[in-house]
Design a protein around this motif. Structure first.
Motif, PDB file in Angstrom:
ATOM      1  N   HIS A  74       0.810  -1.505  -0.163  1.00 20.63           N
ATOM      2  CA  HIS A  74      -0.404  -0.290   0.009  1.00 20.63           C
ATOM      3  C   HIS A  74       0.875   1.160  -0.265  1.00 20.63           C
ATOM      4  O   HIS A  74       1.806   1.655   0.518  1.00 20.63           O
ATOM      5  CB  HIS A  74      -1.082  -0.251   0.774  1.00 20.63           C
ATOM      6  N   VAL A  75       0.776   2.845  -0.897  1.00 16.87           N
ATOM      7  CA  VAL A  75       1.528   3.417  -1.254  1.00 16.87           C
ATOM      8  C   VAL A  75       0.121   4.807  -0.234  1.00 16.87           C
ATOM      9  O   VAL A  75      -1.031   4.465  -0.943  1.00 16.87           O
ATOM     10  CB  VAL A  75       2.064   4.056  -1.941  1.00 16.87           C
ATOM     11  N   TYR A  76       0.745   5.429   0.791  1.00 20.68           N
ATOM     12  CA  TYR A  76      -0.143   7.006   1.303  1.00 20.68           C
ATOM     13  C   TYR A  76       1.192   8.437   0.775  1.00 20.68           C
ATOM     14  O   TYR A  76       1.809   8.034   0.776  1.00 20.68           O
ATOM     15  CB  TYR A  76      -0.263   6.615   2.686  1.00 20.68           C
ATOM     16  N   TYR A  77       0.393   8.927   1.191  1.00 21.15           N
ATOM     17  CA  TYR A  77       0.338  10.050   1.306  1.00 21.15           C
ATOM     18  C   TYR A  77       0.398  11.140   2.379  1.00 21.15           C
ATOM     19  O   TYR A  77      -1.447  10.588   1.806  1.00 21.15           O
ATOM     20  CB  TYR A  77       0.950  11.135  -0.326  1.00 21.15           C
ATOM     21  N   SER A  78       0.392  11.614   2.020  1.00 22.40           N
ATOM     22  CA  SER A  78      -0.797  12.868   3.509  1.00 22.40           C
ATOM     23  C   SER A  78      -1.163  14.592   2.720  1.00 22.40           C
ATOM     24  O   SER A  78      -1.113  15.252   1.569  1.00 22.40           O
ATOM     25  CB  SER A  78       0.705  13.966   4.117  1.00 22.40           C
ATOM     26  N   ALA A  79      -2.232  14.644   3.170  1.00 25.16           N
ATOM     27  CA  ALA A  79      -3.572  15.807   2.826  1.00 25.16           C
ATOM     28  C   ALA A  79      -2.742  16.755   3.397  1.00 25.16           C
ATOM     29  O   ALA A  79      -2.867  18.250   2.283  1.00 25.16           O
ATOM     30  CB  ALA A  79      -4.726  15.645   2.971  1.00 25.16           C
ATOM     31  N   GLY A  80      -1.559  16.932   4.168  1.00 26.64           N
ATOM     32  CA  GLY A  80      -0.751  18.118   5.014  1.00 26.64           C
ATOM     33  C   GLY A  80       0.019  18.150   3.820  1.00 26.64           C
ATOM     34  O   GLY A  80       1.182  17.466   3.231  1.00 26.64           O
ATOM     35  N   SER A  81       0.388  19.609   4.014  1.00 28.24           N
ATOM     36  CA  SER A  81       1.930  20.389   3.575  1.00 28.24           C
ATOM     37  C   SER A  81       2.603  20.691   4.443  1.00 28.24           C
ATOM     38  O   SER A  81       1.967  20.951   5.589  1.00 28.24           O
ATOM     39  CB  SER A  81       1.819  20.993   2.650  1.00 28.24           C
ATOM     40  N   TYR A  82       3.993  20.776   4.798  1.00 28.88           N
ATOM     41  CA  TYR A  82       4.863  20.666   5.726  1.00 28.88           C
ATOM     42  C   TYR A  82       6.609  21.253   5.630  1.00 28.88           C
ATOM     43  O   TYR A  82       7.064  21.203   4.365  1.00 28.88           O
ATOM     44  CB  TYR A  82       5.167  19.535   6.872  1.00 28.88           C
ATOM     45  N   ASP A  83       6.844  22.002   6.224  1.00 32.26           N
ATOM     46  CA  ASP A  83       7.799  22.363   5.930  1.00 32.26           C
ATOM     47  C   ASP A  83       9.295  21.116   6.259  1.00 32.26           C
ATOM     48  O   ASP A  83      10.119  21.737   5.081  1.00 32.26           O
ATOM     49  CB  ASP A  83       8.444  23.393   7.177  1.00 32.26           C
ATOM     50  N   ASP A  84       8.793  20.146   6.963  1.00 33.15           N
ATOM     51  CA  ASP A  84       9.887  19.046   7.026  1.00 33.15           C
ATOM     52  C   ASP A  84       8.976  18.230   7.136  1.00 33.15           C
ATOM     53  O   ASP A  84       8.611  17.674   7.848  1.00 33.15           O
ATOM     54  CB  ASP A  84      10.775  19.825   8.247  1.00 33.15           C
ATOM     55  N   PRO A  85       8.272  17.779   6.087  1.00 27.97           N
ATOM     56  CA  PRO A  85       7.978  16.453   5.936  1.00 27.97           C
ATOM     57  C   PRO A  85       8.244  15.641   6.187  1.00 27.97           C
ATOM     58  O   PRO A  85       7.723  14.387   6.884  1.00 27.97           O
ATOM     59  CB  PRO A  85       6.902  16.292   4.585  1.00 27.97           C
ATOM     60  N   GLY A  86       9.578  15.130   6.624  1.00 26.99           N
ATOM     61  CA  GLY A  86      10.767  14.049   6.539  1.00 26.99           C
ATOM     62  C   GLY A  86      10.514  13.572   8.300  1.00 26.99           C
ATOM     63  O   GLY A  86      11.116  12.809   8.925  1.00 26.99           O
ATOM     64  N   ALA A  87       9.998  14.917   9.077  1.00 22.14           N
ATOM     65  CA  ALA A  87      10.264  15.062  10.339  1.00 22.14           C
ATOM     66  C   ALA A  87       9.493  13.860  10.707  1.00 22.14           C
ATOM     67  O   ALA A  87       8.684  13.119  10.882  1.00 22.14           O
ATOM     68  CB  ALA A  87       9.412  16.523  10.942  1.00 22.14           C
ATOM     69  N   ASN A  88       9.882  12.897  12.408  1.00 21.05           N
ATOM     70  CA  ASN A  88       9.353  12.059  12.815  1.00 21.05           C
ATOM     71  C   ASN A  88       8.372  12.068  13.428  1.00 21.05           C
ATOM     72  O   ASN A  88       8.272  11.597  14.035  1.00 21.05           O
ATOM     73  CB  ASN A  88      10.879  11.631  13.459  1.00 21.05           C
ATOM     74  N   SER A  89       8.328  13.576  13.814  1.00 16.53           N
ATOM     75  CA  SER A  89       7.195  13.713  14.714  1.00 16.53           C
ATOM     76  C   SER A  89       6.079  14.695  13.722  1.00 16.53           C
ATOM     77  O   SER A  89       6.717  14.974  13.431  1.00 16.53           O
ATOM     78  CB  SER A  89       7.323  14.514  16.213  1.00 16.53           C
ATOM     79  N   MET A  90       5.016  14.325  14.410  1.00 15.46           N
ATOM     80  CA  MET A  90       4.335  15.515  13.264  1.00 15.46           C
ATOM     81  C   MET A  90       4.173  16.788  14.308  1.00 15.46           C
ATOM     82  O   MET A  90       4.359  17.569  13.518  1.00 15.46           O
ATOM     83  CB  MET A  90       2.234  15.474  13.656  1.00 15.46           C
ATOM     84  N   GLY A  91       4.482  17.468  15.330  1.00 15.55           N
ATOM     85  CA  GLY A  91       4.853  18.910  15.913  1.00 15.55           C
ATOM     86  C   GLY A  91       6.136  19.668  15.366  1.00 15.55           C
ATOM     87  O   GLY A  91       6.461  20.621  15.232  1.00 15.55           O
ATOM     88  N   ARG A  92       7.268  18.385  14.981  1.00 12.72           N
ATOM     89  CA  ARG A  92       7.873  19.061  13.632  1.00 12.72           C
ATOM     90  C   ARG A  92       7.885  19.151  12.394  1.00 12.72           C
ATOM     91  O   ARG A  92       9.407  19.315  12.016  1.00 12.72           O
ATOM     92  CB  ARG A  92       9.793  18.026  14.795  1.00 12.72           C
TER      93      ARG A  92
END
Length: 397
Positions: A74-92
């Motif tokens: 299965h493959v997924y991508y986020s509905a959200g866009s981020y400054d650092d999408p590879g950060a290992n926590s949502m807060g970062r």
């Protein structure tokens, strides 16, 4: 799923990705990526991947998915866009905004019994709900530029990517979801009540109730009311009265009064007047209360409200069916048959041996047939479908 089956599917999914091209979503490098590999158990999610982590130096997203190190179930991508999408926590990650996503699941629809309905029947019902959803989004919100996707499994996804929805918080998205579902709309909320002056000899004014014929839920239900009135007026009187008496708390006298009001006040009803007769008002209230339960789009509300949601990648394969996650234009929906049109070309041309472990009906490639337990030689698409759904294992060739 045993090891032979898992390795066969992993290899053939990889073959598929080597034969196709997949267009990434807008702002792909700002999104988080994730996938579930073909591993024992099949539920371990690899996530918090940036675009560069997934694609690397590949020329095409499909080439990256075909790589030996990935080949996902299965493959997924986020509905959200981020400054650092590879950060290992949502807060970062540094949230920038999110697409507005709607999810319809065939086995979660009101009135659908997954134990009684066939897969094809559930998907057909889900398409009807999808069309209602698209009408509400376009007519009530002006969301006409939507991306529609068959999920490859139980239903459909709709993405709204307009700039003015990106910054909506969970609360605002929840209000949209509630409106779309129609779950909290009441008949009395839609009806406008105004004083029109009392009858002779009365000191208090009378009231007139109007269901506005245009706009939102009132306009949608007014259309249903007009269609109902036209249907009854065109009927034989006995048949029309019988139809009205089928409503709760509508006896012979009330049915006759409501029918007479429909025939004598057609123009007033078209203008939205639902107070032309007490019996007609009573029937209207019952009719439209029932219609409200059927007119909404029963979306999965948590998907819409979740600004960090991971959603299936269009063009990828669904590891629970072997079908393609298929983007669709609006004019393709009427003729789209997910159990045929979403079957990848990769799996259409070979026959393979499978050991059926869960016998029963199989619906695929425009055909319905029953399979008994044991070894069978089948079209690869049917074999992949059975294996991914846990109904068969790969047999030795």
């Amino acid at each position: 799923m045993n090891e032979r089956t898992r390795e066969y599917l992993r290899g053939r999914f990889g073959d598929h990705y080597r034969q196709v091209s997949i267009e990434p979503p807008p702002r792909a490098n700002e999104r988080e990526w994730g996938y579930i590999p073909f591993s024992e158990g099949g539920t371990r999610m690899v996530r918090h991947r940036a675009w560069i982590d997934l694609v690397g130096g590949a020329d095409d997203l499909a080439d990256a998915l075909a790589d030996d190190s990935v080949r996902p179930q299965h493959v997924y991508y986020s509905a959200g866009s981020y400054d650092d999408p590879g950060a290992n926590s949502m807060g970062r990650k540094g949230w920038r905004g999110s697409d507005l996503v709607f999810d319809l699941d065939a086995d979660h629809l009101p009135g659908v019994d997954p134990e009684a309905a066939t897969y094809a029947e559930m998907l057909a019902t889900c398409k009807e709900a999808l069309l209602r959803l698209l009408d509400i989004l376009a007519g009530d919100f002006g969301f006409t530029d939507t991306d529609v996707v068959f999920s490859g499994g139980r239903g459909y996804h709709v993405h709204v990517r307009r700039a003015d929805v990106q910054s909506l918080d969970r609360s605002a998205r929840g209000e949209i979801a509630t409106y779309v579902r129609g779950s909290e709309v009441e008949f009395e909320d839609l009806v406008r009540t105004e004083a029109v002056g009392g009858a002779a000899g009365r000191t208090s004014p009378a009231e007139k109730r109007t269901l506005p014929p245009e706009g939102g839920w009132s306009g949608r239900l007014h259309e249903r009311l007009e269609a109902f009135v036209d249907e009854l007026v065109a009927m034989d009187e006995d048949a029309a009265l019988e139809r009205l008496r089928a409503f709760d708390n509508v006896g012979e006298k009330k049915a006759a009064g409501a029918l007479r009001a429909m025939r004598e006040n057609r123009e007033a009803i078209a203008a939205g007047n639902v107070d032309v007769h007490p019996a007609f008002l009573s029937v209207t209230r019952t009719l439209l209360t029932e219609a409200l339960a059927e007119a909404g789009a029963p979306i999965d509300e948590p998907v819409t409200t979740d600004i960090n949601r991971l959603i299936r990648l269009p063009g990828s394969l669904h590891g629970g069916s072997g079908l393609a996650v298929t983007p669709l234009d609006r004019d393709e929906l009427a003729d789209f048959d997910p159990l045929d049109d979403a079957v990848p070309d990769t799996f259409r041309h070979n026959d393979i041996a499978v050991e059926v472990t869960e016998p029963g009906v199989v619906e695929l490639l425009g055909d319905t047939f029953s399979m008994e337990a044991g070894e069978h030689r089948v079209t690869e698409a049917r074999g992949v479908f059975l294996m991914t759904r846990g109904r068969a294992e790969k047999a030795p060739e």
